[in-house]
Design a protein around this motif. Structure first.
Motif, PDB file in Angstrom:
ATOM      1  N   ASP A  14      17.621 -18.969  19.208  1.00 23.85           N
ATOM      2  CA  ASP A  14      16.570 -18.280  19.964  1.00 23.85           C
ATOM      3  C   ASP A  14      15.631 -17.574  18.987  1.00 23.85           C
ATOM      4  OD1 ASP A  14      14.912 -16.820  21.493  1.00 23.85           O
ATOM      5  OD2 ASP A  14      16.451 -15.548  22.396  1.00 23.85           O
ATOM      6  N   PRO A  15      14.563 -18.254  18.554  1.00 25.58           N
ATOM      7  CA  PRO A  15      13.647 -17.669  17.570  1.00 25.58           C
ATOM      8  C   PRO A  15      12.892 -16.440  18.080  1.00 25.58           C
ATOM      9  CG  PRO A  15      13.325 -20.050  17.785  1.00 25.58           C
ATOM     10  CD  PRO A  15      14.194 -19.631  18.918  1.00 25.58           C
ATOM     11  N   SER A  16      12.982 -16.159  19.380  1.00 25.48           N
ATOM     12  CA  SER A  16      12.308 -14.967  19.900  1.00 25.48           C
ATOM     13  C   SER A  16      13.196 -13.725  19.797  1.00 25.48           C
ATOM     14  CB  SER A  16      11.866 -15.188  21.349  1.00 25.48           C
ATOM     15  OG  SER A  16      12.985 -15.362  22.185  1.00 25.48           O
ATOM     16  N   THR A  17      14.420 -13.895  19.297  1.00 28.62           N
ATOM     17  CA  THR A  17      15.301 -12.758  19.004  1.00 28.62           C
ATOM     18  C   THR A  17      15.237 -12.488  17.503  1.00 28.62           C
ATOM     19  OG1 THR A  17      16.778 -13.248  20.849  1.00 28.62           O
ATOM     20  CG2 THR A  17      17.682 -11.915  19.055  1.00 28.62           C
ATOM     21  N   ILE A  18      14.622 -11.363  17.155  1.00 27.98           N
ATOM     22  CA  ILE A  18      14.273 -11.075  15.764  1.00 27.98           C
ATOM     23  C   ILE A  18      15.007  -9.825  15.290  1.00 27.98           C
ATOM     24  CG2 ILE A  18      12.336 -10.282  14.312  1.00 27.98           C
ATOM     25  CD1 ILE A  18      10.581 -12.230  16.001  1.00 27.98           C
ATOM     26  N   THR A  19      15.483  -9.867  14.049  1.00 24.68           N
ATOM     27  CA  THR A  19      16.096  -8.693  13.420  1.00 24.68           C
ATOM     28  C   THR A  19      15.356  -8.410  12.125  1.00 24.68           C
ATOM     29  OG1 THR A  19      18.269  -9.297  14.334  1.00 24.68           O
ATOM     30  CG2 THR A  19      18.246  -7.702  12.520  1.00 24.68           C
ATOM     31  N   ILE A  20      15.001  -7.136  11.925  1.00 26.77           N
ATOM     32  CA  ILE A  20      14.323  -6.750  10.680  1.00 26.77           C
ATOM     33  C   ILE A  20      15.170  -5.693   9.974  1.00 26.77           C
ATOM     34  CG2 ILE A  20      12.168  -5.930   9.635  1.00 26.77           C
ATOM     35  CD1 ILE A  20      10.818  -6.529  12.365  1.00 26.77           C
ATOM     36  N   LEU A  21      15.506  -5.962   8.716  1.00 22.40           N
ATOM     37  CA  LEU A  21      16.156  -4.967   7.867  1.00 22.40           C
ATOM     38  C   LEU A  21      15.051  -4.216   7.130  1.00 22.40           C
ATOM     39  CD1 LEU A  21      18.666  -3.734   6.374  1.00 22.40           C
ATOM     40  CD2 LEU A  21      18.440  -5.605   4.730  1.00 22.40           C
ATOM     41  N   GLU A  22      15.018  -2.905   7.305  1.00 22.20           N
ATOM     42  CA  GLU A  22      13.937  -2.092   6.737  1.00 22.20           C
ATOM     43  C   GLU A  22      14.526  -1.030   5.811  1.00 22.20           C
ATOM     44  OE1 GLU A  22      11.615  -2.134  11.104  1.00 22.20           O
ATOM     45  OE2 GLU A  22      12.031  -0.219  10.089  1.00 22.20           O
ATOM     46  N   ILE A  23      13.965  -0.888   4.613  1.00 26.96           N
ATOM     47  CA  ILE A  23      14.424   0.161   3.698  1.00 26.96           C
ATOM     48  C   ILE A  23      13.230   1.003   3.259  1.00 26.96           C
ATOM     49  CG2 ILE A  23      15.722   0.711   1.603  1.00 26.96           C
ATOM     50  CD1 ILE A  23      17.002  -2.032   1.725  1.00 26.96           C
ATOM     51  N   TYR A  24      13.323   2.301   3.507  1.00 27.18           N
ATOM     52  CA  TYR A  24      12.295   3.265   3.089  1.00 27.18           C
ATOM     53  C   TYR A  24      12.909   4.212   2.058  1.00 27.18           C
ATOM     54  CZ  TYR A  24      10.344   1.463   7.421  1.00 27.18           C
ATOM     55  OH  TYR A  24       9.887   0.623   8.401  1.00 27.18           O
ATOM     56  N   LEU A  30       0.798  -1.235   0.000  1.00 24.49           N
ATOM     57  CA  LEU A  30       0.000   0.000   0.000  1.00 24.49           C
ATOM     58  C   LEU A  30       0.828   1.282   0.000  1.00 24.49           C
ATOM     59  CD1 LEU A  30      -2.650  -1.152   2.647  1.00 24.49           C
ATOM     60  CD2 LEU A  30      -2.942  -1.046   0.149  1.00 24.49           C
ATOM     61  N   GLU A  31       2.091   1.219   0.452  1.00 22.14           N
ATOM     62  CA  GLU A  31       2.870   2.453   0.607  1.00 22.14           C
ATOM     63  C   GLU A  31       4.001   2.513  -0.423  1.00 22.14           C
ATOM     64  OE1 GLU A  31       3.713   3.742   4.749  1.00 22.14           O
ATOM     65  OE2 GLU A  31       3.053   1.726   5.249  1.00 22.14           O
ATOM     66  N   PRO A  32       3.930   3.509  -1.325  1.00 20.85           N
ATOM     67  CA  PRO A  32       4.987   3.612  -2.355  1.00 20.85           C
ATOM     68  C   PRO A  32       6.392   3.763  -1.760  1.00 20.85           C
ATOM     69  CG  PRO A  32       3.171   5.144  -2.798  1.00 20.85           C
ATOM     70  CD  PRO A  32       2.906   4.558  -1.444  1.00 20.85           C
ATOM     71  N   GLY A  33       6.512   4.349  -0.584  1.00 20.21           N
ATOM     72  CA  GLY A  33       7.833   4.632  -0.009  1.00 20.21           C
ATOM     73  C   GLY A  33       8.391   3.545   0.876  1.00 20.21           C
ATOM     74  N   VAL A  34       7.645   2.456   1.058  1.00 20.39           N
ATOM     75  CA  VAL A  34       8.172   1.318   1.834  1.00 20.39           C
ATOM     76  C   VAL A  34       8.706   0.302   0.832  1.00 20.39           C
ATOM     77  CG1 VAL A  34       7.664  -0.497   3.507  1.00 20.39           C
ATOM     78  CG2 VAL A  34       6.557   1.742   3.719  1.00 20.39           C
ATOM     79  N   LEU A  35      10.038   0.114   0.829  1.00 20.28           N
ATOM     80  CA  LEU A  35      10.680  -0.612  -0.272  1.00 20.28           C
ATOM     81  C   LEU A  35      11.008  -2.071   0.051  1.00 20.28           C
ATOM     82  CD1 LEU A  35      13.139   2.174  -1.518  1.00 20.28           C
ATOM     83  CD2 LEU A  35      10.759   1.767  -2.172  1.00 20.28           C
ATOM     84  N   THR A  36      11.533  -2.327   1.223  1.00 23.82           N
ATOM     85  CA  THR A  36      12.078  -3.660   1.511  1.00 23.82           C
ATOM     86  C   THR A  36      11.991  -3.990   3.001  1.00 23.82           C
ATOM     87  OG1 THR A  36      13.693  -3.405  -0.290  1.00 23.82           O
ATOM     88  CG2 THR A  36      14.171  -5.100   1.355  1.00 23.82           C
ATOM     89  N   TYR A  37      11.565  -5.231   3.290  1.00 25.41           N
ATOM     90  CA  TYR A  37      11.659  -5.784   4.645  1.00 25.41           C
ATOM     91  C   TYR A  37      12.243  -7.194   4.568  1.00 25.41           C
ATOM     92  CZ  TYR A  37       8.181  -2.445   6.614  1.00 25.41           C
ATOM     93  OH  TYR A  37       7.498  -1.353   7.040  1.00 25.41           O
ATOM     94  N   TYR A  38      13.216  -7.475   5.396  1.00 21.25           N
ATOM     95  CA  TYR A  38      13.667  -8.848   5.646  1.00 21.25           C
ATOM     96  C   TYR A  38      13.579  -9.066   7.153  1.00 21.25           C
ATOM     97  CZ  TYR A  38      15.805  -9.618   1.019  1.00 21.25           C
ATOM     98  OH  TYR A  38      16.033  -9.797  -0.315  1.00 21.25           O
ATOM     99  N   ALA A  39      12.801 -10.059   7.578  1.00 16.88           N
ATOM    100  CA  ALA A  39      12.685 -10.362   9.006  1.00 16.88           C
ATOM    101  C   ALA A  39      13.284 -11.737   9.267  1.00 16.88           C
ATOM    102  CB  ALA A  39      11.215 -10.342   9.427  1.00 16.88           C
ATOM    103  N   VAL A  40      14.280 -11.782  10.167  1.00 18.11           N
ATOM    104  CA  VAL A  40      14.936 -13.058  10.487  1.00 18.11           C
ATOM    105  C   VAL A  40      14.914 -13.295  11.994  1.00 18.11           C
ATOM    106  CG1 VAL A  40      16.440 -12.962   8.450  1.00 18.11           C
ATOM    107  CG2 VAL A  40      17.272 -12.052  10.634  1.00 18.11           C
ATOM    108  N   ALA A  41      14.923 -14.575  12.366  1.00 12.62           N
ATOM    109  CA  ALA A  41      14.872 -14.975  13.770  1.00 12.62           C
ATOM    110  C   ALA A  41      16.041 -15.906  14.058  1.00 12.62           C
ATOM    111  CB  ALA A  41      13.566 -15.694  14.059  1.00 12.62           C
ATOM    112  N   GLY A  42      16.663 -15.741  15.215  1.00 17.82           N
ATOM    113  CA  GLY A  42      17.786 -16.594  15.590  1.00 17.82           C
ATOM    114  C   GLY A  42      17.401 -18.069  15.558  1.00 17.82           C
ATOM    115  N   LYS A  43      18.284 -18.905  15.035  1.00 16.86           N
ATOM    116  CA  LYS A  43      18.001 -20.361  15.052  1.00 16.86           C
ATOM    117  C   LYS A  43      18.018 -20.872  16.480  1.00 16.86           C
ATOM    118  CE  LYS A  43      18.836 -22.402  10.627  1.00 16.86           C
ATOM    119  NZ  LYS A  43      19.214 -23.608   9.928  1.00 16.86           N
TER     120      LYS A  43
END
Lengths: 141, 141
Positions: free
Chosen positions: B86-96, B71-84
């Motif tokens: 500890d899956p409750s430790t999450i990192t998201i790479l966000e590009i706007y 829906l948002e032209p300015g939201v370009l990229t998300y990658y969400a990863v979870a530790g093998k």
């Protein structure tokens, strides 16, 4: 409502139909939410670089990334980012087709050259194996 | 060597020429090394989730990612990863596209719904502004 009367907002001549169609057609190709493919190996490399050698390190890193993506079928994606406050703190998101592709990768001449070039530039290296929860991107991003 | 004699390995009828051509043609389109576009806002979100609510959190996260990219032209990229480990430790790479796009993003109904849904699921959140050193990907990755 009489029997067989068409419900007006589902009638194909209703402008709402075309509006909904336009929205669906616009959204569908822009949506590329995907989960991890089963065998993929995904990793975060967390690297602290000697600030005095940062420029040379980044150059060696980009050379390695470019060669691996160009030459190795099983090396799929690299994103390398550096802290705004501390550009010598680097995180790399790495995606390989599978662990076999990664094991091949670390035997390539471009990877060995990278490791040799940066051996006195890297102060610490933490490799964190992760699973892809999902990714979503605009086309061409 | 006689004057004007052609160096054999540069002669166009030499099979090596076609091999080199094939390699170049194969490699070029597969290489998409790129630096950050000037105005882009890139960020790592580091999130600790209540392990008991991880499934619900991941669902809310993916719903938000999908809506924002669609829906948002300015939201370009998300990658969400979870530790093998500890899956409750999450990192998201966000590009706007830029900070204006991000400022719009946090006012959208899908983002507000996400924040409301996860407010009792997130144990900690660290937002790290980063610069893209570069990325390299296979086509369609």
């Amino acid at each position: 409502m009489k029997p067989h009367q068409t419900v007006p907002y589902f009638h194909i001549t209703n402008p709402l139909f075309f509006l909904l169609l336009a929205i669906v057609v616009t959204i569908l190709p822009a949506t590329t939410l995907q989960a991890q493919k089963t065998d993929q190996m995904v990793r975060l490399a967390k690297i602290k670089v000697d600030p005095a050698q940062l420029k040379a390190y980044n150059k060696a890193l980009l050379t390695q990334m470019k060669a691996a993506i160009a030459l190795e079928p099983g090396v799929l994606t690299y994103y390398a980012v550096a802290g705004k406050k501390d550009p010598s703190t680097i995180t790399i998101l790495e995606i390989y087709a599978d662990t076999a592709a990664y094991n091949k990768h670390i035997l390539t001449s471009h990877f060995k050259k990278y490791k040799d070039t940066v051996k006195d530039m890297v102060k610490s290296l933490e490799l964190v194996d992760v699973n892809m929860i999902g990714f979503a991107k605009k086309p061409d991003n």
